[in-house]
Design a protein around this motif. Structure first.
Motif, PDB file in Angstrom:
ATOM      1  N   TYR A 161     -84.185  44.216  62.436  1.00 28.60           N
ATOM      2  CA  TYR A 161     -83.400  44.399  63.665  1.00 28.60           C
ATOM      3  C   TYR A 161     -81.955  43.916  63.501  1.00 28.60           C
ATOM      4  CZ  TYR A 161     -87.421  45.647  66.580  1.00 28.60           C
ATOM      5  OH  TYR A 161     -88.494  46.291  67.135  1.00 28.60           O
ATOM      6  N   GLY A 162     -81.775  42.982  62.577  1.00 28.57           N
ATOM      7  CA  GLY A 162     -80.429  42.450  62.379  1.00 28.57           C
ATOM      8  C   GLY A 162     -79.984  42.678  60.952  1.00 28.57           C
ATOM      9  N   THR A 163     -78.765  43.161  60.776  1.00 30.97           N
ATOM     10  CA  THR A 163     -78.266  43.370  59.415  1.00 30.97           C
ATOM     11  C   THR A 163     -77.155  42.368  59.115  1.00 30.97           C
ATOM     12  OG1 THR A 163     -76.808  45.089  60.258  1.00 30.97           O
ATOM     13  CG2 THR A 163     -78.845  45.817  59.232  1.00 30.97           C
ATOM     14  N   CYS A 164     -77.217  41.802  57.910  1.00 33.37           N
ATOM     15  CA  CYS A 164     -76.219  40.805  57.502  1.00 33.37           C
ATOM     16  C   CYS A 164     -75.470  41.323  56.284  1.00 33.37           C
ATOM     17  CB  CYS A 164     -76.888  39.498  57.111  1.00 33.37           C
ATOM     18  SG  CYS A 164     -77.811  38.759  58.427  1.00 33.37           S
ATOM     19  N   LEU A 165     -74.185  41.360  56.381  1.00 33.64           N
ATOM     20  CA  LEU A 165     -73.366  41.793  55.249  1.00 33.64           C
ATOM     21  C   LEU A 165     -72.674  40.607  54.592  1.00 33.64           C
ATOM     22  CD1 LEU A 165     -71.716  44.847  57.027  1.00 33.64           C
ATOM     23  CD2 LEU A 165     -73.676  44.886  55.501  1.00 33.64           C
ATOM     24  N   THR A 166     -72.768  39.451  55.262  1.00 34.95           N
ATOM     25  CA  THR A 166     -72.026  38.291  54.767  1.00 34.95           C
ATOM     26  C   THR A 166     -72.935  37.080  54.608  1.00 34.95           C
ATOM     27  OG1 THR A 166     -71.461  37.719  57.032  1.00 34.95           O
ATOM     28  CG2 THR A 166     -69.853  39.011  55.814  1.00 34.95           C
ATOM     29  N   ALA A 167     -72.533  36.205  53.710  1.00 36.81           N
ATOM     30  CA  ALA A 167     -73.294  34.979  53.480  1.00 36.81           C
ATOM     31  C   ALA A 167     -72.860  33.927  54.485  1.00 36.81           C
ATOM     32  CB  ALA A 167     -73.021  34.491  52.062  1.00 36.81           C
ATOM     33  N   ASN A 168     -73.747  32.969  54.741  1.00 42.71           N
ATOM     34  CA  ASN A 168     -73.316  31.900  55.649  1.00 42.71           C
ATOM     35  C   ASN A 168     -72.911  30.643  54.893  1.00 42.71           C
ATOM     36  OD1 ASN A 168     -75.799  31.111  54.871  1.00 42.71           O
ATOM     37  ND2 ASN A 168     -76.714  30.978  56.899  1.00 42.71           N
ATOM     38  N   LYS A 169     -72.667  30.818  53.595  1.00 45.89           N
ATOM     39  CA  LYS A 169     -72.297  29.671  52.768  1.00 45.89           C
ATOM     40  C   LYS A 169     -70.804  29.374  52.928  1.00 45.89           C
ATOM     41  CE  LYS A 169     -74.218  27.832  48.571  1.00 45.89           C
ATOM     42  NZ  LYS A 169     -74.871  28.058  47.321  1.00 45.89           N
ATOM     43  N   GLY A 309     -61.528  26.811  59.307  1.00 50.44           N
ATOM     44  CA  GLY A 309     -62.344  27.574  58.363  1.00 50.44           C
ATOM     45  C   GLY A 309     -61.514  28.459  57.451  1.00 50.44           C
ATOM     46  N   PRO A 310     -62.192  29.066  56.473  1.00 50.25           N
ATOM     47  CA  PRO A 310     -61.479  29.902  55.499  1.00 50.25           C
ATOM     48  C   PRO A 310     -60.901  31.176  56.104  1.00 50.25           C
ATOM     49  CG  PRO A 310     -63.853  30.073  55.201  1.00 50.25           C
ATOM     50  CD  PRO A 310     -63.635  29.017  56.218  1.00 50.25           C
ATOM     51  N   TRP A 311     -61.264  31.452  57.373  1.00 51.12           N
ATOM     52  CA  TRP A 311     -60.700  32.640  58.017  1.00 51.12           C
ATOM     53  C   TRP A 311     -59.183  32.510  58.197  1.00 51.12           C
ATOM     54  CZ3 TRP A 311     -64.865  29.868  60.067  1.00 51.12           C
ATOM     55  CH2 TRP A 311     -64.544  28.843  60.936  1.00 51.12           C
ATOM     56  N   CYS A 312     -58.682  31.272  58.103  1.00 52.46           N
ATOM     57  CA  CYS A 312     -57.224  31.086  58.218  1.00 52.46           C
ATOM     58  C   CYS A 312     -56.499  31.747  57.040  1.00 52.46           C
ATOM     59  CB  CYS A 312     -56.876  29.595  58.219  1.00 52.46           C
ATOM     60  SG  CYS A 312     -57.517  28.704  59.631  1.00 52.46           S
ATOM     61  N   ALA A 407     -61.771  28.459  47.836  1.00 49.93           N
ATOM     62  CA  ALA A 407     -62.680  28.152  48.943  1.00 49.93           C
ATOM     63  C   ALA A 407     -64.110  28.515  48.568  1.00 49.93           C
ATOM     64  CB  ALA A 407     -62.247  28.902  50.198  1.00 49.93           C
ATOM     65  N   LEU A 408     -64.287  29.674  47.940  1.00 47.67           N
ATOM     66  CA  LEU A 408     -65.637  30.102  47.583  1.00 47.67           C
ATOM     67  C   LEU A 408     -66.268  29.150  46.568  1.00 47.67           C
ATOM     68  CD1 LEU A 408     -65.268  33.988  47.385  1.00 47.67           C
ATOM     69  CD2 LEU A 408     -66.498  32.667  49.099  1.00 47.67           C
ATOM     70  N   SER A 409     -65.466  28.704  45.609  1.00 45.59           N
ATOM     71  CA  SER A 409     -66.055  27.793  44.623  1.00 45.59           C
ATOM     72  C   SER A 409     -66.356  26.434  45.279  1.00 45.59           C
ATOM     73  CB  SER A 409     -65.151  27.673  43.397  1.00 45.59           C
ATOM     74  OG  SER A 409     -64.210  26.682  43.569  1.00 45.59           O
ATOM     75  N   MET A 410     -65.514  26.052  46.236  1.00 43.41           N
ATOM     76  CA  MET A 410     -65.750  24.802  46.974  1.00 43.41           C
ATOM     77  C   MET A 410     -67.065  24.884  47.753  1.00 43.41           C
ATOM     78  SD  MET A 410     -62.540  23.465  49.142  1.00 43.41           S
ATOM     79  CE  MET A 410     -62.923  24.148  50.729  1.00 43.41           C
ATOM     80  N   PHE A 411     -67.287  26.016  48.408  1.00 42.64           N
ATOM     81  CA  PHE A 411     -68.516  26.179  49.190  1.00 42.64           C
ATOM     82  C   PHE A 411     -69.736  26.176  48.262  1.00 42.64           C
ATOM     83  CE2 PHE A 411     -65.752  28.779  52.303  1.00 42.64           C
ATOM     84  CZ  PHE A 411     -65.292  27.610  52.896  1.00 42.64           C
ATOM     85  N   ALA A 412     -69.593  26.858  47.121  1.00 45.05           N
ATOM     86  CA  ALA A 412     -70.719  26.922  46.185  1.00 45.05           C
ATOM     87  C   ALA A 412     -71.082  25.515  45.721  1.00 45.05           C
ATOM     88  CB  ALA A 412     -70.357  27.803  44.996  1.00 45.05           C
ATOM     89  N   GLU A 413     -70.062  24.671  45.584  1.00 46.90           N
ATOM     90  CA  GLU A 413     -70.285  23.314  45.102  1.00 46.90           C
ATOM     91  C   GLU A 413     -70.858  22.400  46.188  1.00 46.90           C
ATOM     92  OE1 GLU A 413     -67.311  19.913  43.482  1.00 46.90           O
ATOM     93  OE2 GLU A 413     -66.783  21.984  42.973  1.00 46.90           O
ATOM     94  N   ASN A 414     -70.410  22.585  47.424  1.00 44.48           N
ATOM     95  CA  ASN A 414     -70.735  21.618  48.481  1.00 44.48           C
ATOM     96  C   ASN A 414     -71.959  21.966  49.326  1.00 44.48           C
ATOM     97  OD1 ASN A 414     -68.384  20.373  47.715  1.00 44.48           O
ATOM     98  ND2 ASN A 414     -67.157  21.143  49.413  1.00 44.48           N
ATOM     99  N   ILE A 415     -72.354  23.233  49.327  1.00 39.95           N
ATOM    100  CA  ILE A 415     -73.342  23.649  50.331  1.00 39.95           C
ATOM    101  C   ILE A 415     -74.690  23.988  49.703  1.00 39.95           C
ATOM    102  CG2 ILE A 415     -73.832  25.347  52.133  1.00 39.95           C
ATOM    103  CD1 ILE A 415     -70.798  25.657  52.491  1.00 39.95           C
TER     104      ILE A 415
END
Lengths: 510, 304
Positions: A161-169, A309-312, A407-415
């Motif tokens: 019912y729900g489609t996800c195209l993005t990660a929540n990491k 957040g990284p959206w900035c 930012a992506l490498s930071m998230f991979a490391e921290n989360i």
């Protein structure tokens, strides 16, 4: 006398037009090559309706909106439809979507308000499954990393019912700073994670250097969730291990199933915010601006630091390409080592298809394309770290550089992936539907402490913690009264190792 | 004389009833039905958009009257009313007196200027005012700083002590023009003969206004106060766009409270339409009570 313009149509023009019109009529759908643009949109796997129509789409905007505004016109032209897109802040989504559902005018594709249990949306018949509209859906789903599509999260009754195209990491409270102001203050956040004392000192120095023209730190203080986000994430970094998501996950320590709003780590985080204010380092007027307004003031040189957040990244890249800024992990309390942050399994930015929608074939066709590697690469190239594409291979191939890559490498490391009670017991969804965040919520308590309307951090957080405990107890009780098989023990995960991902095998051990 | 039966009376006046019918249907649909349903919903534990709705009697009312935030918002609404209505009434009257003077050639211009905010969309005004009162480069603070009235910028909308007075000020400015128009209409009912007779009798200046004009326009004043009071209790769009009730409930009036519980919760959990209806019904009754009191006051004043 004006010379009348002669209408000249060359033979070539006529042939081009005839060719296009013929193609439109014969194919039932319009081949994408006629509309060659930035994106190479493949033909649909099966013919789409030729009736055309208008597809309405609403989501939380930001960089998603930037991408959709580029892709939608091309996609719409290639399929002979129109697409009406509304990218709005979550505050507006939380207002508009429930009202639109209530009066039957919700968009064809929409995001559910934050914290709302998807199980309710399915049970109430607001949404329809994507299965009929995404060709070869099983094959399509198999291409996603494990843990993105889960029963009780985005799949119900065997359907998606729900489609996800993005990660929540990702986190929404990174340290984003002006390189100039920070270096003038004598700090380099790239050298290592900053401590609370360093943040405070840097903010003081930036404010002093600003001499009334700029300040150390800014926050969109009238958007109350920002206060809660900062304290929650900083608390986690300080060692208050807890879940993320809605009321039934957030702030709960899954080792004992209790809220930890009154923990030392939360108190330290609140104290840091109050100290930034009492030091005079906070931008004057934070209480009368929302998060996007605060974000927009950063490149204007109004403040040195913001926890956002990284959206900035994308927004600043577009609006202030020459402004030099940096991104770093959240600060850590003095004398402590940064602890991991946790996300629940599943993706993010889940898209739901309205039960009343007649545009399912087009929405499904578009979502299917966006889930392919090429669609994910397109997404990653525009959206970057703001909403990371869910396919890691696509992200790697997107060739991201600069703050997005960092930012992506930071998230991979921290989360890490933490436990999720709803994955363990789907009846937790019934509790979520019964839950009501007590008044005043943690977000408002922190805001009240900041404005000085509430006094005593410890007492206020303890009261708040008790309110949250009582509210969850009440929701569990109500859910049980309605036949749900759930207890507070469903929030206790004794086998949770806070330094490793909590995967399917861990759930089986319980 | 023998009185006609009711059915005959209705039949005789059938055309009147026919003409009243469309209005009655619309009133029923858009006024009576919603009021009735809100009373019914107030007795339910219902989010407003799920099928599940449980009858809980007066529990929502009990919860509302025991909720400190409900009473805070309730009282704040009246603070708003008492803080704005007298200012608007007095200011509107003074301006109307000046602009009612036929000798003042620029009166139509000033009338237009004062009336202009009335016809401007309230949401636009709300948003623009957030910039006007911004502590960072906002014109209000720039003025105060440049004239040395303050040494540091004031966070008008972010400070719990200043937020409500600021919103009240904007409200007065926005709607002053309509109050002025009410007063102008009232003043223009005073015949020229009265002014002439008063002058012959030696009544001039404040005496003319206090002893002659004011008693004539007093019945209008009561109507204006009534309209203004009810208007000041309906300020949702202005407050929602300027502060959304914050910071920390400092500007949360009843309408914002009802909206928050009916549609939006801070953390996105299910809203509570049943509870919001109970709060709304309670609030509606309170406003009705005040309106009735004012009506009685008006009748008494007319008798005097």
């Amino acid at each position: 006398m004006k010379k009348k313009k002669e209408l000249k149509i060359s033979r070539r023009t006529v042939m081009k037009g005839a060719l296009a019109a013929g193609a439109m009529m014969s194919a039932g759908s319009i081949p994408s090559k006629l509309f060659a643009g930035e994106y190479n949109i493949p033909d649909p796997l099966k013919p789409l309706p030729t009736t055309g129509g208008n597809m309405r789409w609403i989501d939380s905007g930001d960089m998603k909106g930037v991408f959709w505004k580029k892709l939608f016109p091309e996609y719409a032209a290639s399929r002979g439809i129109t697409i009406e897109y509304d990218g709005l802040p979550w505050k507006e989504i939380n207002k508009i979507v429930p009202i639109a559902i209530r009066n039957g005018t919700v968009h064809d594709v929409f995001q559910l308000p934050l914290g709302m249990d998807p199980g309710v949306a399915v049970a109430e018949g607001w949404v329809q499954p994507w299965d009929d509209y995404i060709e070869n859906i099983d094959e399509w789903l198999a291409a996603f990393p494990s843990g993105v599509y889960l029963p009780g999260v985005n799949q119900f009754n065997g359907k998606t019912y729900g489609t996800c195209l993005t990660a929540n990491k990702r986190t929404g409270t990174c340290l984003l700073y002006s390189e100039k102001y920070m270096s003038e203050a004598g700090y380099d956040p790239q050298a290592g994670r900053m401590t609370y004392s360093e943040i405070r000192d840097a903010a003081k120095k930036i404010t002093k250097n600003g001499n009334g023209q700029y300040y150390g730190w800014i926050i969109g203080g009238n958007q109350v969730n920002r206060w809660e986000d900062v304290v929650h994430t900083f608390g986690q970094v300080g060692g208050a291990h807890s879940g993320r998501g809605g009321f039934t996950n957030r702030h709960i320590n899954f080792q004992n199933g209790k809220f930890q709003i009154a923990s030392d780590q939360y108190m330290e985080a609140v104290e840091l915010l109050l100290q930034l204010k009492s030091d005079g380092s906070a931008f004057p007027g934070v209480m009368s601006m929302n998060a996007p307004q605060a974000r927009a003031l950063m490149p204007q040189g109004a403040a040195g630091m913001i926890f956002q957040g990284p959206w900035c990244i994308g927004v600043w890249g577009r609006d202030a390409p020459d402004w030099k800024y940096g991104i770093a992990s959240e600060p850590v309390p003095d004398g402590k080592e940064a602890q991991p942050l946790y996300i629940a399994e599943g993706g993010s930015n889940t898209f739901w298809l309205s039960a009343n929608s007649t545009m399912g074939p087009f929405a499904g066709d578009l979502i299917r394309f966006m889930g392919t590697e090429q669609g994910q690469i397109y997404w990653a190239q525009t959206v970057g770290a703001a909403d990371p594409a869910v396919n890691p291979d696509a992200v790697a191939k997107a060739g991201l550089t600069g703050p997005s890559a960092q930012a992506l490498s930071m998230f991979a490391e921290n989360i890490l992936v933490g436990p999720n009670p709803i994955v363990r017991n789907k009846d937790v969804g019934i509790v979520a539907a019964k839950s009501r965040v007590p008044d005043p919520s943690l977000a408002l308590v922190i805001q009240g402490l900041y404005t000085g309307q509430l006094k005593g951090v410890e007492a206020q957080l303890k009261d708040c913690n008790q309110r949250y405990e009582d509210a969850l107890d009440k929701a569990v009780e109500e859910a049980r009264a309605d036949g749900a098989n759930v207890t507070r023990d469903d929030w206790v995960f004794p086998n949770w190792d806070v330094y490793s991902n909590y995967g399917a095998e861990k759930y089986q051990e319980l | 004389m023998h009185k006609k039966p009711l059915s005959k009376q209705i039949y005789d006046a059938r055309w009147c009833y026919l003409f009243v019918l469309p209005c009655s249907i619309l009133t029923g649909m858009f006024v009576i039905y919603p009021i009735g349903m809100s009373w019914y919903f107030s007795l339910l534990d219902w989010s407003g958009f799920t099928k599940e709705a449980k009858f809980i009697g007066l529990q929502n009312y009990y919860e509302a009257v025991n909720d400190e935030f409900f009473w805070d918002a309730f009282i704040r609404s009246f603070i708003f009313m008492f803080g704005t209505v007298p200012v608007k009434i007095v200011l509107g009257f003074i301006i109307a007196v000046f602009l009612n003077n036929q000798v003042l050639k620029l009166a139509p211009f000033f009338r237009t200027v004062i009336f202009m905010p009335v016809v401007t969309a309230i949401a636009i005004i709300g948003i623009v005012m957030t910039f006007v009162f911004s502590p960072f480069n906002g014109p209000a603070n720039k003025f105060l700083m440049s004239t040395n009235l303050t040494s540091a910028p004031i966070d008008f909308l972010g400070n719990p002590d200043t937020v409500l007075p600021t919103v009240m000020g904007v409200y007065v400015w926005k709607w002053l023009g309509i109050t002025m128009m009410y007063w102008l209409a009232a003043l223009q009912t005073v015949p020229q003969d009265v002014y002439d007779a008063a002058k012959i009798d030696g009544a001039e200046g404040y005496r003319l206004w206090i002893h002659i004009i004011l008693p004539i326009v007093l019945p209008f004043a009561i109507v204006i106060i009534l309209v203004e009071a009810v208007g000041a209790l309906n300020v949702f769009p202005l407050i929602e766009t300027m502060t959304a009730g914050g910071p920390f409930f400092s500007s949360e009036v009843m309408e914002i409270y009802i909206f928050r519980t009916a549609f939006v919760t801070d953390s996105g959990t299910m809203p509570r339409l049943g509870y919001a209806c109970a709060a709304g019904v309670f609030w509606g009754v309170a406003v009705l009570f005040i309106t009735v009191l004012q009506g009685l006051w008006m009748r008494r004043t007319r008798r005097i």
